[in-house]
Design an enzyme around this catalytic site. Sequence first.
Site, PDB file in Angstrom:
ATOM      1  CE  LYS A  99      -6.876   0.119   2.023  1.00 44.21           C
ATOM      2  NZ  LYS A  99      -6.088  -0.189   3.038  1.00 44.21           N
ATOM      3  CB  SER A 115      -0.349   0.232   1.639  1.00 53.61           C
ATOM      4  OG  SER A 115      -0.444  -0.004   2.167  1.00 53.61           O
ATOM      5  CG  HIS A 166      -4.000  -0.849  -1.018  1.00 51.33           C
ATOM      6  ND1 HIS A 166      -4.484   0.527  -1.388  1.00 51.33           N
ATOM      7  CD2 HIS A 166      -3.904  -0.793  -0.256  1.00 51.33           C
ATOM      8  CE1 HIS A 166      -4.940   1.413  -0.419  1.00 51.33           C
ATOM      9  NE2 HIS A 166      -3.938   0.268   0.523  1.00 51.33           N
TER      10      HIS A 166
HETATM   11  C1  LIG Z   1      -6.352  -0.392   4.143  1.00 54.86           C
HETATM   12  C2  LIG Z   1      -5.851  -1.944   4.402  1.00 54.86           C
HETATM   13  C3  LIG Z   1      -7.067  -3.067   5.511  1.00 54.86           C
HETATM   14  C4  LIG Z   1      -7.834  -2.336   6.648  1.00 54.86           C
HETATM   15  O1  LIG Z   1      -8.548  -2.504   5.324  1.00 54.86           O
HETATM   16  P1  LIG Z   1     -10.301  -1.940   6.502  1.00 54.86           P
HETATM   17  O2  LIG Z   1     -10.933  -2.231   5.262  1.00 54.86           O
HETATM   18  O3  LIG Z   1      -9.580  -0.010   5.873  1.00 54.86           O
HETATM   19  O4  LIG Z   1      -9.964  -2.257   7.773  1.00 54.86           O
HETATM   20  C5  LIG Z   1      -6.079  -4.325   5.241  1.00 54.86           C
HETATM   21  N1  LIG Z   1      -4.836  -4.487   5.070  1.00 54.86           N
HETATM   22  C6  LIG Z   1      -3.918  -3.477   4.171  1.00 54.86           C
HETATM   23  C7  LIG Z   1      -2.863  -3.950   3.116  1.00 54.86           C
HETATM   24  C8  LIG Z   1      -5.023  -2.490   3.660  1.00 54.86           C
HETATM   25  O5  LIG Z   1      -4.636  -1.509   3.201  1.00 54.86           O
END
Ligand SMILES: *Cc1c(COP(=O)(O)O)cnc(C)c1O
Length: 390
Positions: free
Chosen positions: A238, A179, A207
């Site tokens: 996301k 990310s 992502h």
């Molecule tokens: C954002 C993210 C999460 C957490 O996801 P949410 O649905 O926002 O709690 C987990 N792993 C990665 C790699 C992320 O970027």
Amino acid sequence: MSKLLERKVQELKDQGVYRKLPINYGACGAMINLNGKEVINLTSNNYLGLANHPRIKAASIKAIEKYGVGAGAVRTIVGNMDLHEELEVTLAKFKKEEAVMVYQSGFNCNAGTIQAVTGKGDLILSDALNHASIIDGVRLSRADKAVYKHSDMKDLERLIKEKRADYETVLIITDGVFSMDGDICKLPEIVKLAKKYDCLTYIDDAHGSGVLGENGRGTVDHFHLHGQVDFIMGTLSKAVGVIGGYVAGSFATKEWLSHRGRPILFSTALPPGTVAAINESIKVMSESGELSEKLWENGNYFKAKMKETGFDIGNSETPITPVIIGDEAITMEFSRKLLEKGVFVSGIVFPTVPMNTGRLRCMITAEHTKEQLDKAVDVFVEVGKELNII
Ligand SMILES: *Cc1c(COP(=O)(O)O)cnc(C)c1O
């Protein structure tokens, strides 16, 4: 206690990394009203623009009318509505896996799943740049942990050779798309090593979902590895534009998690309006690849222009574009100056990324126009010159 924390907050201020939470006064789009000012938003994970999509909002409102606003209990008691069941079937089909278990967030999905599938006496091999929620899940599992150098398959194999014989179960965990840098994990090689040494595999595709693969099916689809990764985790927060997390995999995985996934047992189910929104969002993604194509077009356009200007944009292979500044305080100042000129990119510094690799992480979405991206590049150049970065 409050004296102690006051002192700690003062330390943040002294280091130049203190910040207030920005306030968005409207929907999350390509333009946002941040703290009362219209600015170009280059910092959300709303990759496909689905967070404010008319069809998805309508589906959510309709579900609220029928089911109300809350699920009323955890899923194991009475919070499991037909909507949740429908979502898991839809998602499993979309991901081309046997079954899916949905959680309330990506974070609690990692924390809850990793601890449910490993335990004391197991070994977890984790990429050095894995997400915080993976790190927490590993801690909660009480399994032994060994960290391999970021995407370094030689280092991973070295660790496996050294340790495999001491454990019955070994689980390799990696982010699909990292990310903070936007690079893609070497999944085919990880799967090969896992087969060779009889290890399990777990990918966090927060992502990659909505970004890679056919219609945004994710990193596993991108590499045509369906059925070959044991646990495929993703977020619904996301690209999908709503909130939630899930694990795709075998029926047995789903059944086990419904008995031992602690967030499933001890935290209330996602509300019906949210679940209906996610369902519609997956439908929108399934019907057409148009949004993910636009996302890539925009990402490639922005990256090419930023590269020309002389900024260090790292080694991203996806629309995530890190502009690496280095020093923590200068990174935060850069972000403040961008905002003054109408472009919002939050500065990301230690402990989210390693010390001295502070960056402005630009998140390009399908919603941005070429004009907005051009303006953002111009502002970056202005501030970069002011701060002697370029
Ligand atoms: C954002 C993210 C999460 C957490 O996801 P949410 O649905 O926002 O709690 C987990 N792993 C990665 C790699 C992320 O970027």
